[in-house]
Design an enzyme around this catalytic site. Structure first.
Site: not given
Lengths: 635, 635, 635
Positions: A81, A119-120, A294, A302, A342-345
């Site tokens: 991104r 975003n950010e 958030e 991350w 981000e599947q581990m977020h």
């Protein structure tokens, strides 16, 4: 969501490839359905513009929209991104297209209450680019700023090393040179790059405002110490600023080189001052309360290592944000995604849609908020202000006179010392409004405007400038008559020379009969009559000077000195500092006092007589908080 | 300047954009004025040719004049200095133009007494370039050296890994390969690159000599351990060599990884052996006394941290240079510039033109020099010589057999040990003149000429070779019959194998009943009859061997061994070593003995009976010196 | 060679520039002579195909055969070896040419007994390339795997961050993006890259097999933890696998950050488990005994430091390889080459053709082998198996959830624990044959096939899965219903969340009344009825679970826990573990037991009653071994 007690939902912020699956072909049906469902459920919708993630087809159409890494010269490509250059006109035009399409379709949707831009912005070190489009835009920017190249040559001191230019078209970006480039050149590039971000962002506001009347616009900011962007300028035009709060990840990164025993106490809680440091900065960016857009609800993906929060921390972080003035705390993410980066977020729901660990803590927050009724309690202004200066930060990165000098660490050290004295803190820019503040501390204002010291102290505030204040002119030259330049009108001193010292090789500063460490950055002062020397170096030369309400500290010091000095100054300014343990913090919102306990054991809070408890009691449980209402007539 | 007592002024070294503001348009009026003013004041002018800083218009005309970074493949662009490739014919031609113009105009100016070529050639790692022009020039150079490609293939051993070439045009620079390239290939590239610098430099001498009769030509050298250039070759044709002395910056960089407690004593003085190490090397580059072209007068801007010199050090450094044979010490800079890259670099004047901290110390130097009358006292030759071999340095960088092997650290360790014994040291190249020296130490001569050991010892000198001497042929192959190759004619040994050891994993060397550490580099020796084994490893195999006056040390060791061994060898060679504390150093210039005290407390000097003091007395003050005249009949 | 007792000679592996000095012009005369001489002497010849070192003329003809470094984007050029891209069709065609020419000429040569393909495929980080040819081949590979791009988008979760593609031609390699790319994208690239190596290698087998009947084909493998290639797939079609054994270099690199005192004991021996770790893995790659194709006979040239082996170690390493099942141990190199990159790499002969230090040790090996008669003693299968999963390794590198997670270190820790219990170990892939094994340990099987746990335990084996087993689907998404996905059919658990902890910040695991460290990777388990909780975290939640024979360990732990747990499991599985000191190792080959002593002092071996010694005796000398035959009825 509704059953849990949530109010707001942010959606759409990365969905460009779904909104516009092929150039010019929009598909909004699925999004209409989503908004209708959310609205029907009584949830309020915030739409994020998807400009942080342009689709591949757009990149292939405009390859020059990609930024170039200044360190390596390599183009930063598609696949994650933020793959765009703030100076790309082609990309800006494409952004105008998608934002206009969204604003036209949803600007007046009854469920839509506000917008998040992009975003950010500038996350992942994307502020600076060494691309051809950035270089061309830089030349235009320089011409607009300096008018003619002779003026630029003179301002930058380009006679040095034969760096003189004959036209703006000869000027390159200050990257890839043999050794260090001109500090004026680099400062201009930093200003330009910050301006380009502001310009890019402003284009979205210009589209959204007329098309979405009555809705707010915000942005979820990355701290400016990370992006190098002037967040105060970037926030102009927003209704309020937002922040994404990840205490564990930030603590892991900021304490990356700390020994394990120093890190371990905060591994699952975050350091007690790190979240608040950014809350208070975010609040200072724009008028109105700030949002947490958030909030981390569990382990993320991350940081270098990603521990689980200690039980209670999700609630504590949330209420701490409210204590610091937040209007809304929104969790990211609702459901843990089972795929992609981000599947581990963690989310509030697990990937299997069951309630994740934070769920009951959010339920508790809903109950707590009902008990506190914070909408009726505005935060108000703090009596202490820290002046945060993006130019000082840029200067610290450009002029590496002492490699251990770190503008953010200095700002944080001053903030920590104040928080350890139980004081609430506002952050203001150097041109910010000093009213209400009894004590104003400026760790470094690099290029102060004329009369700054007088303006800050005009209302009776005690003012302290730290070293490297007034160090430069706007084009990074030494000010006429030596530093601190314009500050001299309030304080008759000259900085004759500067030395920087390696960590572990500190000298001393002596004050009030005690000796502290003085290191990293030390200035030699000449002090004229009328100024009082309050502290001295080991060789008896002046290190801290005062004239009237204005103080100048000529050196970086240890934390003990900051605590002792700030306690002294705060007391003199009529405040009531108190010494708090590192794991206990106080925060005032209106007449409510929050006592937040980051420790794993109970701690007694410094409760004044007559306090009326809204949450908890005089002993604050581990990873818990107490909130009381101040008795009348108390500070 | 005149009032302070200065004699010489160097000017013009970075002024190309003012001399030639547009291609072919010269503007010398302003420089005429400057020279006239200086000359009228009785100051002697040294002009620096401005070829270290080509202007932007020249770069835009000849983009291929820019060098390419061998590590990254990225072109090193405009924006600082030294942005040129030594192999660029276009740039060389442009240099001929500007130097000719300057030489024609000022070569016989009455105020001009000499020239400095370019400035700090090869600073900022600019010796090596991976540009196309460098590659093409390398092919030409190879053809000239090897004649035909079959000879090159054989010499380099290119049959290994199918590296054989069919023509010189197939040969690339040894950069960017998958794993390590041939050591012969890299050695050729190092030689070529050094030769290109010499060739570039020589072009200026060829222009200046005929146009400026009676004037000297010098260059301010960067030490060859940093540039990788053969400074002995580069100095050929100069009247004398110059050095830019920055003891604090050099100490900061060289002790970058030292613990704080080891660094702290020298933070404000520089390490007592670092300045002298380069003084003695610079003196060895060319006949005649050397100059200090730039002497640090206060904190500078380019080290990791930049402390202030301790009071007295500017005077002490200056007089130390004279003690080591300097003819002139010139300070850089006169006035601190308020702009551009070096605005934090102290001068004799502050940016506001007031006297900076070093001013009174320079005044004291002027008085000291009057008292010493050094023009009448030539330095003379030292009785001890260190052999410094650029090829050994290149080999150490090319063949990373043991990562902790550092040719410069080894040379410095040997030098430090000698200085700690109160001995004066000359540096000579392997083909230098060994006359006058009673003790000749060669830490490593990688590729010795036939008969080197015999030649060095011919006049009765005691000679010691360190490990890795005679290790290779000129094309980096193992010598026929094993190392030490040609040294075997003087010393009947064979190096059967080599091992390298990680720091902290040392073995032992045993000598004279004592045990020392042996590490990093250790050679297994076979010793034939006739040679005497003086020291042995822990497994009783030979580590130090002697035949006649010639010694071979097969291993790197700790400092204690070096001190003990050198003391023994020096005594045997008829010298009078003595043990000095680390902070006290002796230096002889003619019949004058300088005792320099780097400590912050007084120290007694080892003054012989009958010494006649010119400065100070038997107890040397802190950061001070004493100078006495030797009594007759003393050494 | 013959006199020393050698049997096999490998030749030709880098000789392309001699075989084909110009395009299409072959010169085999010199090689004919060499083979004739070797054959006449009774030596058996193994020919290495020279495809690791294409000549310069080939590179100049096909510049796109060069790979591109994914980290830097820079082409990796000629000058060393392995300068080719596995996806280059032009290079593959050239390889077919040279291999066909060699096979046609020597395939049936009477002296030629076998072939080595290429040399150390993928050494020097050459598996991955970011070249255009690699990108194009990746697109073709993706199309073949996924069929249509919508399937790929869904499988990868490309809706996230708008990463959706409209055609395979839009897909880039996952390099050079702004921040991390999709894990599915990277996993596909790893699979593709591994497949490309297999395809490249297979082309040589297809040429050699028909042209060289009756000869074996092998390859000298680099461990797959270094190359990232699926060595099990790469070995398919080979007669056996080979390994190049450099214990000192590997120990130096693997212990690069170990403190000196931990490294020192193994500096000259190699760590006692490192060589065996790769022996046992190599044996598992292909049926038949494995070879050591290169055995270090002295100091080498490529580690950070290169010590000499301790006396006896060359013999000990050699016999250790035989103990682990080697059929042949071949030394590299025969004679130390006096030139090029490996001139400091020891051989059996010195550069002057005299016998080097290892010579007498090889003579001893010849005698030992005669005494042992190992051809009559096949290794047999071990009772313990470690499951090694290349996908787990890829996942560990792709998903950096905890930076200290290192799949190879985990595998090695489990192996070390087993070896410290005196157990022999086989390595199998997840789809390998579990027969014969009583205890099967899988540190991590990332993406298990359905029924894996049942299949492994079908023959009564005790099975243990480590954390991160069943963590993902094939496209790196979380499995439906949470991890461990398909393992749940054997073990009713859910992994609710994962946390990773910084070194030094470990939590606890409690088992059998004792407490151990639990760190780096910790999973939160939900355990359903029927499963037994054997160990718990400090917060009493489950950490080790069992159902029937299948165990799941949810966390990484310290070594003490591994030893205690494995001892318990092994005993329960009917094995006889025993505790060995770190420097003593046992290894069984058929009915022979080898006891290998890495220490510098004698050690008693655990000799069972009735053992019959073939080498040595009950006390094993320093750096020596004993070998005994097991008495009947003993395990």
């Amino acid at each position: 969501m509704k059953a849990l007690g949530l109010t707001y939902v942010r959606v759409g912020e990365f969905a460009w490839s779904r909104f516009e699956p092929a150039p010019g072909h929009y598909d909004f049906g699925w999004f209409d359905d989503a908004l209708d469902i959310l609205t029907a459920a009584g949830l309020k919708v915030v739409i994020g513009t998807p400009t942080a993630t342009p689709p591949k087809w757009l990149v292939d159409r405009h390859p020059d929209m990609l930024a170039v890494d200044p360190q390596t010269g390599r183009t930063r490509g598609f696949g994650s991104r933020r793959h765009y250059d703030f100076s790309s006109e082609a990309y800006l035009e494409a952004c105008r297209g998608i934002v206009t399409a969204l604003a036209d379709r949803y600007g007046q949707h009854p469920g839509v209450v506000g917008w998040q831009t992009d975003n950010e912005l500038c996350c992942h070190d994307t502020t600076l680019s060494a691309s051809p489009v950035a270089r061309d835009a830089f030349r235009v920017w320089l011409k607009a700023r300096y008018g003619d190249v002779a003026t630029l040559n003179a301002a930058w001191g380009n006679v040095f090393w034969s760096m003189e230019y004959r036209s703006f078209d000869e000027i390159e970006l200050p990257v890839g040179a043999v050794t260090e480039t001109s500090p004026a050149h680099r400062m201009a590039w930093r200003r330009f790059s910050s301006d380009q971000v502001v310009r890019f962002h402003r284009a979205q506001l210009d589209i959204l405002r007329p098309r979405s009347p009555g809705r707010f616009i915000t942005h979820n900011f990355i701290p400016m110490n990370e992006t190098g962007v002037d967040n105060h300028a970037l926030a102009a035009g927003l209704d309020f600023a937002s922040y994404d709060n990840y205490p564990l990840g930030r603590t892991d990164l900021r304490m990356a080189r700390a020994p394990a025993e120093a890190f371990r106490p905060w591994m699952r809680t975050g350091h007690p001052d790190f979240a608040a440091f950014f809350f208070d900065q975010t609040r200072g960016l724009a008028p109105g309360a700030f949002w947490i857009m958030e909030q981390q609800p569990g382990p993320v993906n991350w940081a270098a290592h990603n521990p689980r929060p200690a039980p209670g921390m999700v609630r504590l972080w949330t209420l701490e944000a409210f204590a610091h003035g937040a209007a809304v705390v929104s969790y990211f993410r609702w459901r843990q995604a089972p795929f992609a980066q981000e599947q581990m977020h963690a989310g509030l729901l697990r990937p299997d849609s069951r309630e994740a660990a934070a769920w009951p803590e959010v339920e508790a927050v809903v109950r707590d908020l009902a008990a506190l009724d914070l909408d009726a309690v505005p935060r108000g202004r703090a009596r202490v202000a820290l002046v945060v200066d993006v130019e000082a930060q840029w200067l610290g990165e450009i002029e590496r006179q002492g490699r251990s000098y770190d503008a953010t660490e200095i700002l944080l050290a001053w903030y920590r010392a104040l928080r350890g004295l139980g004081l609430d803190v506002d952050f203001i820019a150097p041109d910010g409004d000093p009213a209400d503040h009894a004590l104003i501390l400026a760790p470094s204002v690099a290029m102060p405007a004329e009369g700054l010291a007088e303006r800050l102290s005009a209302n009776g505030a005690t003012v302290l400038f730290g070293p490297r204040s007034g160090a430069k002119t706007a084009d990074v030259t030494l000010p006429e008559g030596l530093p601190p330049g314009p500050l001299r009108s309030a304080l008759p001193i000259h900085v004759l020379s500067v030395e920087t010292l390696r960590p572990g090789c500190e000298g001393e500063i002596r004050w009030n009969g005690r000796t502290y460490a003085s290191g990293t950055w030390r200035e030699e002062l000449a002090v004229s009559d009328g100024a009082e020397i309050l502290a001295r170096y080991e060789d008896d030369t002046p290190a801290l000077v005062r004239m009237g309400a204005v103080h100048y500290l000529a050196t970086l010091t240890d934390d003990a000195f900051l605590s002792d000095l700030f306690e002294d100054l705060a007391t003199a300014a009529g405040l009531a500092p108190m010494r708090l343990p590192e794991s206990l913090r106080l925060c005032r919102r209106g007449d409510l006092v929050f006592a937040l306990n980051y420790a794993d054991m109970p701690q007694a809070a410094p409760v004044p007589e007559g306090a009326e408890f809204r949450l908890g009691g005089p002993v604050v449980g581990p990873r818990d908080l107490s909130v009381w209402r101040l008795p009348r007539n108390s500070d």
